[in-house]
Motif scaffolding. Structure first.
Motif, PDB file in Angstrom:
ATOM      1  N   TYR A  74       0.831  -1.207   0.000  1.00 42.18           N
ATOM      2  CA  TYR A  74       0.000   0.000   0.000  1.00 42.18           C
ATOM      3  C   TYR A  74       0.866   1.257   0.000  1.00 42.18           C
ATOM      4  CZ  TYR A  74      -3.213   3.620   1.547  1.00 42.18           C
ATOM      5  OH  TYR A  74      -3.928   4.788   1.637  1.00 42.18           O
ATOM      6  N   THR A  75       1.884   1.300   0.862  1.00 44.40           N
ATOM      7  CA  THR A  75       2.758   2.474   0.935  1.00 44.40           C
ATOM      8  C   THR A  75       3.490   2.693  -0.377  1.00 44.40           C
ATOM      9  OG1 THR A  75       3.061   2.233   3.323  1.00 44.40           O
ATOM     10  CG2 THR A  75       4.712   3.516   2.146  1.00 44.40           C
ATOM     11  N   LYS A  76       3.969   1.634  -0.975  1.00 46.29           N
ATOM     12  CA  LYS A  76       4.657   1.753  -2.263  1.00 46.29           C
ATOM     13  C   LYS A  76       3.728   2.323  -3.329  1.00 46.29           C
ATOM     14  CE  LYS A  76       7.857  -2.105  -1.433  1.00 46.29           C
ATOM     15  NZ  LYS A  76       8.236  -3.488  -1.831  1.00 46.29           N
ATOM     16  N   LEU A  77       2.497   1.827  -3.364  1.00 47.69           N
ATOM     17  CA  LEU A  77       1.543   2.325  -4.351  1.00 47.69           C
ATOM     18  C   LEU A  77       1.234   3.798  -4.123  1.00 47.69           C
ATOM     19  CD1 LEU A  77      -1.036  -0.607  -4.668  1.00 47.69           C
ATOM     20  CD2 LEU A  77       0.617   0.159  -6.384  1.00 47.69           C
ATOM     21  N   VAL A  78       1.058   4.190  -2.865  1.00 45.21           N
ATOM     22  CA  VAL A  78       0.755   5.590  -2.549  1.00 45.21           C
ATOM     23  C   VAL A  78       1.897   6.494  -2.975  1.00 45.21           C
ATOM     24  CG1 VAL A  78       0.456   7.250  -0.665  1.00 45.21           C
ATOM     25  CG2 VAL A  78      -0.864   5.141  -0.678  1.00 45.21           C
ATOM     26  N   MET A  79       3.124   6.127  -2.622  1.00 44.62           N
ATOM     27  CA  MET A  79       4.277   6.976  -2.933  1.00 44.62           C
ATOM     28  C   MET A  79       4.505   7.081  -4.437  1.00 44.62           C
ATOM     29  SD  MET A  79       5.182   8.115  -0.041  1.00 44.62           S
ATOM     30  CE  MET A  79       6.751   8.893  -0.426  1.00 44.62           C
ATOM     31  N   ILE A  80       4.418   5.961  -5.142  1.00 40.41           N
ATOM     32  CA  ILE A  80       4.626   5.978  -6.595  1.00 40.41           C
ATOM     33  C   ILE A  80       3.520   6.768  -7.284  1.00 40.41           C
ATOM     34  CG2 ILE A  80       4.651   4.540  -8.675  1.00 40.41           C
ATOM     35  CD1 ILE A  80       6.003   2.365  -7.000  1.00 40.41           C
ATOM     36  N   THR A  81       2.273   6.523  -6.891  1.00 36.70           N
ATOM     37  CA  THR A  81       1.144   7.213  -7.523  1.00 36.70           C
ATOM     38  C   THR A  81       1.184   8.703  -7.228  1.00 36.70           C
ATOM     39  OG1 THR A  81      -0.184   5.214  -7.240  1.00 36.70           O
ATOM     40  CG2 THR A  81      -1.351   7.224  -7.805  1.00 36.70           C
ATOM     41  N   THR A  82       1.492   9.077  -5.989  1.00 36.22           N
ATOM     42  CA  THR A  82       1.571  10.500  -5.628  1.00 36.22           C
ATOM     43  C   THR A  82       2.645  11.204  -6.436  1.00 36.22           C
ATOM     44  OG1 THR A  82       0.791  10.077  -3.369  1.00 36.22           O
ATOM     45  CG2 THR A  82       1.989  12.125  -3.754  1.00 36.22           C
ATOM     46  N   GLY A  83       3.825  10.603  -6.513  1.00 38.44           N
ATOM     47  CA  GLY A  83       4.908  11.196  -7.302  1.00 38.44           C
ATOM     48  C   GLY A  83       4.554  11.309  -8.770  1.00 38.44           C
ATOM     49  N   ALA A  84       3.941  10.254  -9.313  1.00 37.94           N
ATOM     50  CA  ALA A  84       3.561  10.257 -10.733  1.00 37.94           C
ATOM     51  C   ALA A  84       2.520  11.319 -11.027  1.00 37.94           C
ATOM     52  CB  ALA A  84       3.050   8.877 -11.130  1.00 37.94           C
ATOM     53  N   LEU A  85       1.541  11.477 -10.131  1.00 38.85           N
ATOM     54  CA  LEU A  85       0.495  12.469 -10.343  1.00 38.85           C
ATOM     55  C   LEU A  85       1.039  13.894 -10.238  1.00 38.85           C
ATOM     56  CD1 LEU A  85      -2.464  10.835  -8.375  1.00 38.85           C
ATOM     57  CD2 LEU A  85      -2.292  11.103 -10.852  1.00 38.85           C
ATOM     58  N   LEU A  86       1.917  14.143  -9.285  1.00 35.05           N
ATOM     59  CA  LEU A  86       2.516  15.472  -9.149  1.00 35.05           C
ATOM     60  C   LEU A  86       3.341  15.823 -10.384  1.00 35.05           C
ATOM     61  CD1 LEU A  86       3.670  15.445  -5.404  1.00 35.05           C
ATOM     62  CD2 LEU A  86       1.883  16.889  -6.400  1.00 35.05           C
ATOM     63  N   GLY A 105      -9.400  14.445   0.263  1.00 36.11           N
ATOM     64  CA  GLY A 105     -10.601  13.758  -0.184  1.00 36.11           C
ATOM     65  C   GLY A 105     -10.387  13.128  -1.543  1.00 36.11           C
ATOM     66  N   GLY A 106     -11.465  13.038  -2.328  1.00 34.31           N
ATOM     67  CA  GLY A 106     -11.363  12.493  -3.663  1.00 34.31           C
ATOM     68  C   GLY A 106     -11.556  10.986  -3.720  1.00 34.31           C
ATOM     69  N   LEU A 107     -11.365  10.465  -4.928  1.00 33.97           N
ATOM     70  CA  LEU A 107     -11.494   9.040  -5.166  1.00 33.97           C
ATOM     71  C   LEU A 107     -10.451   8.253  -4.389  1.00 33.97           C
ATOM     72  CD1 LEU A 107     -12.885   6.787  -6.925  1.00 33.97           C
ATOM     73  CD2 LEU A 107     -11.115   7.253  -8.640  1.00 33.97           C
ATOM     74  N   LYS A 108      -9.288   8.811  -4.201  1.00 35.79           N
ATOM     75  CA  LYS A 108      -8.106   8.275  -3.512  1.00 35.79           C
ATOM     76  C   LYS A 108      -7.144   7.636  -4.516  1.00 35.79           C
ATOM     77  CE  LYS A 108      -9.502   9.494   0.624  1.00 35.79           C
ATOM     78  NZ  LYS A 108     -10.824  10.003   0.350  1.00 35.79           N
ATOM     79  N   THR A 109      -5.855   7.827  -4.241  1.00 33.27           N
ATOM     80  CA  THR A 109      -4.801   7.418  -5.167  1.00 33.27           C
ATOM     81  C   THR A 109      -4.781   5.917  -5.421  1.00 33.27           C
ATOM     82  OG1 THR A 109      -3.288   7.376  -3.271  1.00 33.27           O
ATOM     83  CG2 THR A 109      -3.293   9.363  -4.619  1.00 33.27           C
ATOM     84  N   VAL A 110      -4.857   5.122  -4.360  1.00 34.64           N
ATOM     85  CA  VAL A 110      -4.770   3.673  -4.537  1.00 34.64           C
ATOM     86  C   VAL A 110      -6.033   3.141  -5.216  1.00 34.64           C
ATOM     87  CG1 VAL A 110      -4.638   1.463  -3.321  1.00 34.64           C
ATOM     88  CG2 VAL A 110      -3.126   3.334  -2.672  1.00 34.64           C
ATOM     89  N   THR A 111      -7.182   3.729  -4.917  1.00 39.06           N
ATOM     90  CA  THR A 111      -8.405   3.340  -5.616  1.00 39.06           C
ATOM     91  C   THR A 111      -8.239   3.556  -7.117  1.00 39.06           C
ATOM     92  OG1 THR A 111      -9.716   4.015  -3.698  1.00 39.06           O
ATOM     93  CG2 THR A 111     -10.895   3.715  -5.771  1.00 39.06           C
TER      94      THR A 111
END
Length: 406
Positions: free
Chosen positions: A186-198, A271-277
């Motif tokens: 979960y942490t890996k997905l959050v960090m990768i997705t957050t970085g990719a989205l930014l 808020g929002g849909l959420k990164t991992v979702t």
């Protein structure tokens, strides 16, 4: 009455949509109350309740532990109270550091009392992803536009926004396991997705707004980079306007809708849909196009219930935003794009506006309040209730049938 209710709903749901400028409309006492509601809404109702319990040394019931665990994303019921304590300590520490830095930066222009007031308010608002500001004395409704070229303030606010949007479970995992290889899936997905989205958000806004004189067109290259990055960060449900959202190109508004809908991570102030979702949906679509029925990531299989829940939440949020935009457009002097901007901003608890909030009809404003409320507590309610409840129909199965799909 409607103005006060709308502002209270927006503050408690950490959205940031307002019908009037916070600085000019509300007294210092009113602004303080707004800040308290932002803190309560950002850290969560259960966080505020647990703070009271900690001070009174009371024990938690199993139901309270369940709701608390869902609100901060903890699965181990036995350690949820300890996690809640650490959550509050770390949150106040980060807000304190952010407030101190912002106070120092504001001291370049203002006296110590004024700089301290601005530093505390905007640090809490940024960390809680609320988007409220008290900079109306620089131009009513201008938000952070007057500081769009100031890297110290913009990057500090961006850091607070991102930290608040990562989620407390991610914080805990990173602090306990310093090496990325030991982080949870979960942490890996959050960090990768957050970085990719930014990164993708920054590049996309540079591409579509580079020559737009209403947004980035008149800036130097370093200023464009800073403004595009801040726009990418604030769309993660923070809601500070670093550029005029109403002057965005159609492509820029479309990109904003996409990033606002995704939002931050579970168990965070965002808020929002959420990164991992979002990433689970992408992986599901990718695997189905390749003919696979399972979703795998980092040598782990994602449970089918997680995939189905992600699909359900996505369809629910998009449907609510779309049909609400139809209703807003039909009852207010706004085109559909600006109406959709408002509804996604509300249900994603973002708070950015293309200038249409004040032009909505009374019925549309009430609808926006309901969307803000659902965006903040609705998904959590679904997670605690419907997603954990086993319907009676699952005790038996009907015979399969084949349908033509596509």
């Amino acid at each position: 009455m409607l103005l006060s209710l709308f502002t209270a709903t927006s503050a408690t749901c950490v959205t940031g949509l307002t019908l009037a400028d916070t600085w000019t409309q509300w007294s210092p006492v009113g602004q303080t109350l707004i800040l308290v509601m932002i803190e309560i809404g950002g850290l969560g109702f259960m966080s505020a309740a647990s703070l009271t319990y900690f001070s009174l040394r009371k024990r938690f019931s199993m139901q309270q532990r369940l709701v608390m665990a869902e609100s901060i994303g903890v699965q181990n019921m036995g350690t949820v109270v300890e996690h809640q304590k650490q959550l509050l300590i770390r949150a106040f520490l980060v807000e304190g550091i952010g407030a101190a830095l912002l106070t120092c930066f504001f001291l370049r222009e203002y006296s110590l009392p004024q700089a301290l007031r601005l530093g505390i308010f905007h640090a809490v608002s940024a960390f809680c992803n609320a988007g409220f500001d008290i900079l109306g004395f620089r131009g009513a409704g201008s938000s952070l536009i007057s500081y769009q070229k100031d890297p110290l303030i913009c990057l500090t606010l961006s850091a607070l926004i991102v930290l608040g949007g990562l989620g407390f479970v991610v914080w805990d995992d990173i602090l306990r396991n310093r090496k990325p290889a030991r982080w949870s899936v979960y942490t890996k997905l959050v960090m990768i997705t957050t970085g990719a989205l930014l990164l993708s958000g920054t590049v996309l806004f540079l591409a579509v707004e580079w020559n737009n004189p209403g947004t980035l067109g008149r800036m130097s290259v370093p200023e464009k980079l800073l403004a595009a990055f801040f726009q990418s960060a604030t769309l993660r449900t923070a809601g500070f306007a670093g550029i005029d959202q109403g002057s965005l190109s159609p492509a820029g508004k479309g990109a904003s809708l996409f990033f606002m809908l995704i939002g931050g991570s579970s168990g965070s102030t965002a808020g929002g849909l959420k990164t991992v979702t979002f990433v689970v949906l992408l992986m599901f679509l990718w695997n189905r196009m390749r003919g696979n029925y399972t979703v795998n990531v980092f040598h782990r299989n994602i449970a089918e219930t997680n995939v189905l829940n992600a699909i359900m939440i996505f369809v629910l949020m998009v449907s609510l935003a779309f049909f609400s935009a139809v209703a807003v457009s039909a009852t207010s002097p706004m085109d559909f794009t600006d109406s959709l901007f408002e509804t996604i901003s509300a249900i994603g608890t973002v708070g950015l506006t293309a200038g249409g909030t004040g032009r909505m009809s009374t019925g549309a404003k009430i609808l926006i309040m309901l969307l803000m409320y659902f965006g903040r507590v609705g998904v959590l309610t679904i997670s605690v209730g419907f997603l954990k409840k086993k319907p009676a129909g699952e005790n038996y199965r009907y015979a399969n049938t084949e349908l033509l799909i596509g």
